[in-house]
Design an enzyme around this catalytic site. Structure first.
Site, PDB file in Angstrom:
ATOM      1  N   LYS A  66       0.800  -1.236   0.000  1.00  0.00           N
ATOM      2  CA  LYS A  66       0.000   0.000   0.000  1.00  0.00           C
ATOM      3  C   LYS A  66       0.834   1.289   0.000  1.00  0.00           C
ATOM      4  O   LYS A  66       0.379   2.318  -0.474  1.00  0.00           O
ATOM      5  CB  LYS A  66      -0.941   0.025   1.211  1.00  0.00           C
ATOM      6  CG  LYS A  66      -2.144  -0.895   1.059  1.00  0.00           C
ATOM      7  CD  LYS A  66      -3.095  -0.699   2.236  1.00  0.00           C
ATOM      8  CE  LYS A  66      -4.291  -1.627   2.109  1.00  0.00           C
ATOM      9  NZ  LYS A  66      -5.285  -1.385   3.151  1.00  0.00           N
ATOM     10  N   ASP A 102     -10.122   3.278   2.062  1.00  0.00           N
ATOM     11  CA  ASP A 102     -10.240   2.617   3.374  1.00  0.00           C
ATOM     12  C   ASP A 102     -10.877   3.536   4.432  1.00  0.00           C
ATOM     13  O   ASP A 102     -11.789   3.125   5.148  1.00  0.00           O
ATOM     14  CB  ASP A 102      -8.864   2.193   3.899  1.00  0.00           C
ATOM     15  CG  ASP A 102      -8.331   0.956   3.186  1.00  0.00           C
ATOM     16  OD1 ASP A 102      -9.135   0.158   2.676  1.00  0.00           O
ATOM     17  OD2 ASP A 102      -7.097   0.792   3.160  1.00  0.00           O
TER      18      ASP A 102
END
Ligand code: ATR
Length: 278
Positions: A66, A102
């Site tokens: 990420k 997220d």
């Protein structure tokens, strides 16, 4: 020709994203296919070049890529830059754009239960890693009254709380023990660590003796769906938010970025639940 989407992570064998996205493609009659690609960290750059060459329309990025993925994209939006991590990449005119769904995904799941204005809330975030960062940033954007970070490694909690501090949100750091002793002062408690995740289902990130029944307790873990942490919080009369909402919402937001279509989140949730139950 089918449009190709996917997930870059390592490992990815247990990911529920392919199932969830492929079912949505089918339900929405969208000619797409989503595949989980297991990419070793040393191969990430080549994998991204491969995605360009194969004209993938978009992909998700998960642990451990990420942060490093940001080096290989053409642009990263402001929120993802602030969080310092990307979980969704969109291909537009041959360029790769990175976003992070997220935090917003989590916020939308929290809003199903927290109905009072965010600036009235005092939030405890347990953990100081990537997930905590995404959530801390959106809660700061929503101007919650205070954010306290409790972490096993106190130095990391301190560092993160300094980044989060703003004129509207006061931030501080505590050890896990200190947080346990003042639990009643938080209106929202969020576990972002993996403590309590299957197979170690009897572990808890901290004890809930001092929990107030007015507090909303949330866990990002969705396997098991009800962690011991949430079960004990419920027994004490608190409202709870499980991790499936965030998982579904981050996927739904990514799906929208890729296709411009709004998938039915309830159907996505049921699809994942069936798989977890099975
Ligand atoms: P993620 O991206 O999922 O947030 P991460 O960046 O590796 O993952 O962060 C994991 C978080 O869970 C960290 O805050 C970690 O605490 P440390 O900073 O002390 O490492 C926390 N964590 C992981 N295992 C833990 C455990 N057994 N007890 C307490 N905290 C734990």
């Amino acid at each position: 020709m089918k449009k190709l989407f996917g997930l870059l992570g390592h490992p990815v064998g247990h990911s529920l994203s392919p199932l969830m996205h492929n079912q949505m493609f089918q339900l929405l009659d969208f000619d797409g296919y989503y595949h989980a690609f297991d990419v070793e960290p040393s191969q990430l750059e080549k994998a991204v070049e491969g995605a360009r060459a194969l004209q993938m329309q978009g992909f998700n990025v998960t642990i451990p890529h990420k942060v490093t993925i940001m080096d290989y994209l053409d642009m990263v939006d402001e929120e993802a830059q602030e969080i310092g991590a990307v979980n969704t990449v969109v291909m537009k005119d041959g360029q790769l754009f990175g976003s992070n769904t997220d935090g917003q995904g989590y916020l939308e799941s929290l809003m199903d239960v927290v109905t009072t204005p965010f600036p009235t809330h005092d939030v405890l975030i347990i953990g100081a890693g990537g997930a905590a960062r995404a959530i801390g940033m959106v809660l700061k954007r929503e101007k919650v009254r205070s954010i306290t970070i409790a972490n096993r490694t106190l130095a990391k909690a301190k560092e993160f709380s300094e980044v989060l501090e703003s004129s509207e949100t006061s931030c501080s750091a505590l050890s896990l023990k200190e947080a346990e002793q003042q639990l009643e002062r938080f209106s929202v408690i969020i576990n972002t660590t993996s403590v309590g995740m299957s197979p170690r289902v009897d572990d808890m990130p901290l004890y809930l003796e001092r929990l107030s029944r007015e507090t909303v307790v949330s866990d990002l873990i969705y396997n098991p769906l009800e962690t011991k942490f949430l079960r004990e919080a419920k027994q004490k009369g608190a409202k709870t938010v499980d991790g499936l909402g965030m998982f579904v919402n981050q996927g739904a937001l990514a799906f929208e970025l890729w296709t411009g279509l709004r998938p039915d989140r309830e159907k996505m949730r049921r699809c994942v639940l069936e798989q977890l139950g099975g």
